[in-house]
Scaffold this active site. Structure first.
Site, PDB file in Angstrom:
ATOM      1  N   SER A  61       0.871  20.175  -4.568  1.00  0.00           N
ATOM      2  CA  SER A  61       0.928  20.587  -6.443  1.00  0.00           C
ATOM      3  C   SER A  61      -0.190  21.889  -6.215  1.00  0.00           C
ATOM      4  O   SER A  61       0.349  22.211  -7.330  1.00  0.00           O
ATOM      5  CB  SER A  61       0.561  19.122  -6.760  1.00  0.00           C
ATOM      6  OG  SER A  61       1.004  18.129  -6.936  1.00  0.00           O
ATOM      7  N   LYS A  64       2.543  24.884  -7.849  1.00  0.00           N
ATOM      8  CA  LYS A  64       2.825  24.580  -8.670  1.00  0.00           C
ATOM      9  C   LYS A  64       2.934  25.839  -9.599  1.00  0.00           C
ATOM     10  O   LYS A  64       3.141  26.293  -9.983  1.00  0.00           O
ATOM     11  CB  LYS A  64       2.868  23.276  -9.581  1.00  0.00           C
ATOM     12  CG  LYS A  64       3.164  22.020  -8.543  1.00  0.00           C
ATOM     13  CD  LYS A  64       3.167  20.705  -8.846  1.00  0.00           C
ATOM     14  CE  LYS A  64       3.709  19.498  -8.682  1.00  0.00           C
ATOM     15  NZ  LYS A  64       3.309  18.325  -9.062  1.00  0.00           N
ATOM     16  N   TYR A 189      11.556  23.083  -3.264  1.00  0.00           N
ATOM     17  CA  TYR A 189      10.915  22.049  -3.793  1.00  0.00           C
ATOM     18  C   TYR A 189      10.019  21.696  -2.194  1.00  0.00           C
ATOM     19  O   TYR A 189       8.982  21.137  -2.481  1.00  0.00           O
ATOM     20  CB  TYR A 189      11.110  21.330  -4.610  1.00  0.00           C
ATOM     21  CG  TYR A 189       9.576  19.767  -5.585  1.00  0.00           C
ATOM     22  CD1 TYR A 189       8.844  21.037  -5.969  1.00  0.00           C
ATOM     23  CD2 TYR A 189       9.749  18.914  -4.734  1.00  0.00           C
ATOM     24  CE1 TYR A 189       7.836  20.485  -7.123  1.00  0.00           C
ATOM     25  CE2 TYR A 189       8.635  18.200  -5.819  1.00  0.00           C
ATOM     26  CZ  TYR A 189       7.903  19.266  -6.443  1.00  0.00           C
ATOM     27  OH  TYR A 189       6.552  17.942  -6.891  1.00  0.00           O
ATOM     28  N   TYR A 241      -3.853  17.112 -13.197  1.00  0.00           N
ATOM     29  CA  TYR A 241      -3.146  15.336 -13.556  1.00  0.00           C
ATOM     30  C   TYR A 241      -3.316  14.938 -14.674  1.00  0.00           C
ATOM     31  O   TYR A 241      -4.193  15.699 -15.142  1.00  0.00           O
ATOM     32  CB  TYR A 241      -3.752  14.598 -12.270  1.00  0.00           C
ATOM     33  CG  TYR A 241      -2.677  15.093 -10.759  1.00  0.00           C
ATOM     34  CD1 TYR A 241      -1.252  15.565 -10.625  1.00  0.00           C
ATOM     35  CD2 TYR A 241      -3.751  14.977 -10.201  1.00  0.00           C
ATOM     36  CE1 TYR A 241      -1.198  16.099  -9.529  1.00  0.00           C
ATOM     37  CE2 TYR A 241      -3.042  15.328  -8.161  1.00  0.00           C
ATOM     38  CZ  TYR A 241      -2.140  15.989  -8.242  1.00  0.00           C
ATOM     39  OH  TYR A 241      -1.222  16.237  -7.121  1.00  0.00           O
ATOM     40  N   VAL A 259      -2.439  16.933  -3.571  1.00  0.00           N
ATOM     41  CA  VAL A 259      -2.252  14.849  -2.519  1.00  0.00           C
ATOM     42  C   VAL A 259      -2.529  15.555  -1.217  1.00  0.00           C
ATOM     43  O   VAL A 259      -2.980  14.264  -0.411  1.00  0.00           O
ATOM     44  CB  VAL A 259      -1.789  14.438  -2.895  1.00  0.00           C
ATOM     45  CG1 VAL A 259      -1.658  14.178  -5.023  1.00  0.00           C
ATOM     46  CG2 VAL A 259      -0.476  14.876  -2.544  1.00  0.00           C
TER      47      VAL A 259
END
Length: 305
Positions: A61, A64, A189, A241, A259
């Site tokens: 992540s 992103k 992705y 998060y 993660v």
């Protein structure tokens, strides 16, 4: 500096025993729970390292932030945010609930999976291969590392277990937030999440964001100042998060976790920090990594607030 980061690493290593490596993507289970590493690159291009800072892991992540920067460079920002929101979700990163329950059905922000799938869909290119090559080139440019590539074992594992992300993507397509082929968007992705880096790469990306998009090594502008500001703002409000508020209070540094165990932090006008610690808490953040950043923030007065 190296003495400080080694002390911080040693004093927080015990927290690796409190978490577990990610297992919902089978290939991530191979990580060593007690690994912990840190790299700092300051605005003068000095590099400081300790622990397992050269251990390779997948970016997950943290990607992103970089893909959001690409989407904002490829499109008018107003168009990007017509497809994805700007607010924290307060829900787990892989939650699907608000795609059905909020008024607009728009993903809350680009740092949760649904929003990130949308920003991935906004990368320009006439073919999937062209978009993939552009993405990899941009990651390599941000990290100043031409050897960065995709871990195809993790990619296959991501793809095999990605049904929840598929569900999100098809909902987003149905509601008009994704244009084009859903399977191609998901392919890109899964590959962006499977890009393999280390803590040094994260620190380099972090310091280039800290310098508002200017490569500190050669003075070249990589992204605009306005895009850099937007990315760092999302890091503060949504980057950790649904623990982002607590992190902002205790640490006060723009940061994004993944993660795979990585955390990228960016202290404006000062430094970039890359941390690797694959033992995660229940929200998906590196337990020891967060503790390391909290100690560093306090010892070096890094809190931006």
């Amino acid at each position: 500096m190296e003495k400080i980061i080694q002390e911080v690493l040693d004093s927080n290593r015990k927290y690796t025993n409190y978490g577990q490596v990610a297992s919902y993507i089978p290939e991530l289970k191979k990580a060593k729970r007690d690994d912990l590493g840190i790299c700092i690159i300051d605005k003068d291009n000095n590099v400081y390292k300790a622990g397992n800072c050269d251990t390779k892991f997948t970016i997950q992540s943290v990607s992103k932030t970089i893909v959001l920067a690409m989407a904002l460079m490829d499109n008018e920002w107003q168009y990007v945010f017509s497809k994805v929101g700007m607010e924290p979700s307060g829900d787990p990163f892989n939650s699907i609930m608000k795609l059905e329950t909020n008024d607009t059905k728009k993903p809350c922000n680009p740092m949760i999976n649904a929003g990130a799938i949308v920003t991935t869909s906004l990368i320009k290119g006439s073919t999937l291969e062209e978009r993939e090559e552009r993405m990899l080139k941009f990651f390599r440019r941000m990290a100043r590392n031409e050897n960065i590539g995709i871990n195809y074992d993790v990619y296959k594992s991501e793809k095999m277990t990605g049904d929840r992300n598929r569900a999100m993507a098809y909902l987003l397509k149905n509601d008009g937030f994704i244009d084009g082929d859903v399977d191609e968007v998901l392919e890109l992705y899964f590959k962006q999440c499977s890009i393999e880096i280390d803590a040094v790469d994260l620190a380099r990306i972090g310091v280039n964001l800290a310098s508002y998009g200017v490569d500190i090594a050669n003075g070249e502008r990589i992204i605009s100042e306005s895009v850099s500001r937007m990315v760092k703002t999302f890091m503060i409000t949504c980057g950790m998060y649904d623990a982002s508020g607590e992190f902002a209070i205790k640490v006060g540094i723009p940061a994004k976790s993944g993660v795979g165990g990585g955390i990228m932090a960016s202290v404006p006008n000062k430094m970039g920090i890359g941390v690797y610690g694959p033992a995660l808490d229940k929200k998906g953040n590196s337990i020891a990594g967060v503790k390391v950043l909290q100690d560093l923030s306090q010892r070096m007065n890094l809190n931006i607030f």
